[in-house]
Write a protein that holds these residues in place. Structure first.
Motif, mmCIF file in Angstrom:
data_model
loop_
_atom_site.group_PDB
_atom_site.id
_atom_site.type_symbol
_atom_site.label_atom_id
_atom_site.label_comp_id
_atom_site.label_asym_id
_atom_site.label_seq_id
_atom_site.Cartn_x
_atom_site.Cartn_y
_atom_site.Cartn_z
ATOM 1 N N ASP A 295 -7.303 30.115 -33.162
ATOM 2 C CA ASP A 295 -8.640 29.241 -33.532
ATOM 3 C C ASP A 295 -8.911 28.309 -32.577
ATOM 4 O O ASP A 295 -10.207 27.938 -32.508
ATOM 5 C CB ASP A 295 -8.112 28.391 -34.968
ATOM 6 N N ALA A 296 -8.196 27.775 -31.638
ATOM 7 C CA ALA A 296 -8.420 26.892 -30.649
ATOM 8 C C ALA A 296 -9.498 27.453 -29.650
ATOM 9 O O ALA A 296 -10.611 27.032 -29.279
ATOM 10 C CB ALA A 296 -7.177 26.523 -29.703
ATOM 11 N N THR A 297 -9.303 28.830 -29.101
ATOM 12 C CA THR A 297 -10.275 29.482 -28.405
ATOM 13 C C THR A 297 -11.596 29.549 -28.839
ATOM 14 O O THR A 297 -12.582 29.411 -28.272
ATOM 15 C CB THR A 297 -9.639 30.760 -27.953
ATOM 16 N N VAL A 298 -11.451 29.964 -30.272
ATOM 17 C CA VAL A 298 -12.767 30.161 -30.840
ATOM 18 C C VAL A 298 -13.508 28.967 -31.042
ATOM 19 O O VAL A 298 -14.746 28.870 -30.879
ATOM 20 C CB VAL A 298 -12.541 30.884 -32.286
ATOM 21 N N SER A 299 -12.977 27.991 -31.429
ATOM 22 C CA SER A 299 -13.713 26.621 -31.681
ATOM 23 C C SER A 299 -14.381 26.040 -30.304
ATOM 24 O O SER A 299 -15.342 25.604 -30.278
ATOM 25 C CB SER A 299 -12.346 25.633 -31.980
ATOM 26 N N TYR A 300 -13.529 26.293 -29.300
ATOM 27 C CA TYR A 300 -14.052 26.068 -27.819
ATOM 28 C C TYR A 300 -15.397 26.562 -27.461
ATOM 29 O O TYR A 300 -16.202 26.159 -26.923
ATOM 30 C CB TYR A 300 -12.991 26.125 -26.847
ATOM 31 N N GLY A 301 -15.322 27.952 -27.753
ATOM 32 C CA GLY A 301 -16.501 28.859 -27.527
ATOM 33 C C GLY A 301 -17.645 28.378 -28.307
ATOM 34 O O GLY A 301 -18.721 28.451 -27.859
#
Length: 394
Positions: A295-301
């Motif tokens: 989830d953290a990577t998606v949120s960053y993008g």
């Protein structure tokens, strides 16, 4: 008659002054007067000891009185001041409009000088008409007040731009902190980030993300934006080199993994989460088919900080940081990792897990699973916790 007379004459002639009371050698009155007045030697020694003991007692009494009464009394009239030269480090901020009294109070509060009185006295005697300029000063703790004043008046050696960068902050957050600390516009840092190659980053790096090492910085007052970024990048490279990671491309990969570890786990779970990430990246991973599902990577993008991500957003492969739709690592780091997460990325724990979820955001309790079914039970626990703590999982 003659016999008796002769006898008397013998009695008289054989008698002497020694036989007359008052004239015999054993009579004390026959001794010289001064010798009679002198006491025996043993008595004289006893008197000497008594006198010396009395002197010692008087001296001790004077010392005690001086220590307990006189010195404390005199100290009341002395200005409390450290002897110097000081130890450790302290960053003192002087705001625009701060008075000398306020500056002195700040110095006392941070343990730089012992009293505002000492600082004010140093100002009166040694300032030479100069004023302390607003800014941040790198000083020592427990300095002599006059030394602290001299350092603050000499801005070339003590005045600095101080910035504290926390772990896993995004590039945009770091630029905001740098701009506030240095008064350099954010736009100048953003412009530098568009050309990361000038700082020796791999060609595939889209920005400076991941290379702005967390920690405390003290930049020179005349430092340029490029100098500041170069210093932070250099610290990141040193941390990687110290961890045994020297190849630039491998450094980039380790930073990417470490940034995900920091975003997904607390420090106590760095090793296990790192192991689970490597299990997912492994060629034999049939559980998630090479996807990290972070989830953290998606949120960053998405440019957000919320973990509330819709199914549609998770299916959007155009987001290069979407590890649900795209297998493998995202295009680059998602924050500024520290030394411990980098070490965990380099040395993951050997674990059987493919899944992890923090079920209590207050305590950081994280649960792991080998199968999706087990993981779903942990996710249900997390969802229940969020329901019991409104607003904490947004």
């Amino acid at each position: 008659m003659s016999h008796l007379s002769h006898g008397r004459t013998e009695d008289t002639s054989t008698g002497s002054l020694d036989a007359i009371p008052g004239f015999g050698p054993d009579d004390e009155d026959s001794r010289p007067r001064d010798r009679r007045a002198r006491p025996p030697r043993r008595v004289r020694r006893r008197r000497t000891v008594v006198v010396l003991a009395a002197v010692a007692l008087v001296t001790a009494a004077i010392v005690v009185l001086t220590t307990t009464l006189v010195l404390p009394f005199m100290a009341r009239f002395q200005t409390p001041d450290y002897p110097g030269p000081g130890q450790g480090s302290a960053i003192v901020t002087v705001a625009q409009g701060d008075t000398n009294q306020e500056i002195g109070a700040t110095l006392v509060q941070q343990g730089v000088v012992e009293s505002t009185k000492a600082f004010n006295e140093a100002l009166q005697k040694e300032s030479g008409g100069k004023f302390i300029q607003p800014g941040q000063y790198q000083l020592k703790k427990e300095m002599k007040a006059s030394d602290a004043l001299a350092a603050m008046l000499d801005t070339k050696t003590s005045a600095v731009h101080y910035a504290a960068i926390n772990q896993n902050l995004r590039q945009s957050d770091v630029f905001t902190i740098l701009a506030k600390a240095t008064s350099i516009p954010v736009a100048q840092f953003q412009a530098l980030a568009k050309n990361p190659g000038q700082f020796g980053l791999p060609a595939k790096a889209p920005s400076l993300e991941g290379y702005l090492h967390p920690g405390e910085y003290r930049f020179a007052l005349n430092a340029k934006p490029k100098d500041i970024i170069a210093q932070m990048v250099a610290r990141t490279k040193k941390t990687l080199t110290d961890a045994g990671i020297t190849d630039p491309n491998e450094q980039y990969r380790m930073l990417t993994i470490a940034s995900i570890i920091e975003a997904e786990a607390g420090e106590a779970d760095y090793g296990k989460v790192s192991g689970a990430i490597y299990n997912r990246l492994g060629p034999d991973n049939k559980e998630t088919s090479g996807r990290l599902d972070s989830d953290a990577t998606v949120s960053y993008g998405l440019g957000r900080r919320s973990y509330q991500i819709s199914d549609q957003e998770k299916q959007d492969a155009s987001n290069k940081y979407n590890t649900f739709a795209n297998p493998g690592l995202p295009v680059g780091p998602i924050g500024s990792p520290g030394a411990k997460s980098i070490a965990a990325a380099k040395h993951p724990e050997k674990v059987p897990y493919f899944y992890w979820v923090t079920v209590n955001l207050d305590t950081g309790e994280t649960k792991y699973a080998v199968t999706l079914e087990q993981h779903q039970r942990n996710v249900d626990e997390y969802t229940a916790w969020c329901g019991a703590h409104p607003g904490k999982c947004d």
